[in-house]
Motif scaffolding. Structure first.
Motif, short mmCIF file in Angstrom:
data_model
loop_
_atom_site.label_atom_id
_atom_site.label_comp_id
_atom_site.label_asym_id
_atom_site.label_seq_id
_atom_site.Cartn_x
_atom_site.Cartn_y
_atom_site.Cartn_z
N UNK A 18 0.81 -1.22 0.00
CA UNK A 18 0.00 0.00 0.00
C UNK A 18 0.84 1.26 0.00
N UNK A 19 1.93 1.24 0.76
CA UNK A 19 2.82 2.41 0.78
C UNK A 19 3.42 2.63 -0.60
N UNK A 39 -0.73 6.89 4.38
CA UNK A 39 -0.89 7.00 5.83
C UNK A 39 -1.48 5.73 6.42
N UNK A 40 -2.58 5.25 5.87
CA UNK A 40 -3.21 4.05 6.43
C UNK A 40 -2.33 2.81 6.27
N UNK A 41 -1.62 2.74 5.17
CA UNK A 41 -0.72 1.60 4.96
C UNK A 41 0.46 1.64 5.92
N UNK A 80 5.62 9.27 10.14
CA UNK A 80 5.69 10.73 10.31
C UNK A 80 5.60 11.44 8.96
N UNK A 81 6.31 10.92 7.97
CA UNK A 81 6.24 11.50 6.63
C UNK A 81 4.83 11.35 6.06
N UNK A 82 4.19 10.22 6.33
CA UNK A 82 2.82 10.00 5.84
C UNK A 82 1.84 10.97 6.48
N UNK A 83 2.02 11.26 7.77
CA UNK A 83 1.15 12.24 8.44
C UNK A 83 1.35 13.62 7.82
N UNK A 84 2.60 14.01 7.63
CA UNK A 84 2.88 15.30 7.01
C UNK A 84 2.29 15.37 5.60
N UNK A 85 2.41 14.27 4.87
CA UNK A 85 1.90 14.21 3.50
C UNK A 85 0.38 14.28 3.48
N UNK A 94 5.73 11.97 -0.71
CA UNK A 94 5.38 10.64 -1.20
C UNK A 94 6.61 9.85 -1.60
N UNK A 95 7.55 10.53 -2.23
CA UNK A 95 8.81 9.88 -2.61
C UNK A 95 9.58 9.45 -1.37
N UNK A 96 9.61 10.31 -0.36
CA UNK A 96 10.32 9.97 0.88
C UNK A 96 9.69 8.76 1.55
N UNK A 97 8.36 8.71 1.61
CA UNK A 97 7.69 7.57 2.22
C UNK A 97 7.98 6.29 1.45
N UNK A 98 7.93 6.36 0.12
CA UNK A 98 8.23 5.18 -0.69
C UNK A 98 9.67 4.72 -0.53
#
Length: 112
Positions: A18-19, A39-41, A80-85, A94-98
């Motif tokens: 999912x991420x 975020x959910x993933x 944390x990156x997902x929350x910010x995103x 999104x790139x950072x989370x991936x």
């Protein structure tokens, strides 16, 4: 207990997928749903990972605490990156989370 473990591993892998899918959705299509998917993933990954470690500890399996600590720090960074995103979507988040998700997979696979 094996069924619970298998279900948790299945959900953990779905979280990782999912991420990566959310990352690709955000970068390629600029979808408005992508930050929520990430975020959910990431939350799914975090929770199932913690439960899997807890089950391993309870089952008496050998657990590499340093590896788990590194994976936890990376998972918290992804979250944390997902929350910010999710608050203010940006392709670079999104790139950072991936990238962090891929790093966490690499740690899981190559750290022996």
């Amino acid at each position: 207990m094996d069924l619970i473990h298998s279900l948790l591993v299945f959900l953990h892998l779905l979280g990782m997928a999912g991420i990566i899918a959310g990352f690709l959705m955000q970068v390629i299509t600029d979808s408005a749903k992508a930050p929520k998917v990430i975020l959910h993933s990431s939350l799914l990954q975090l929770v199932t990972g913690l439960v899997l470690v807890g089950l391993a500890e309870m089952g008496g399996d050998a657990v590499d605490h340093v590896k788990i600590g590194v994976k936890l720090v990376v998972a918290l960074a992804v979250t944390a990156v997902a929350v910010l995103n999710a608050r203010k979507p940006a392709a670079r988040l999104g790139i950072a989370a991936g990238a962090l998700a891929v790093l966490n997979v690499a740690v899981a696979v190559f750290w022996q």
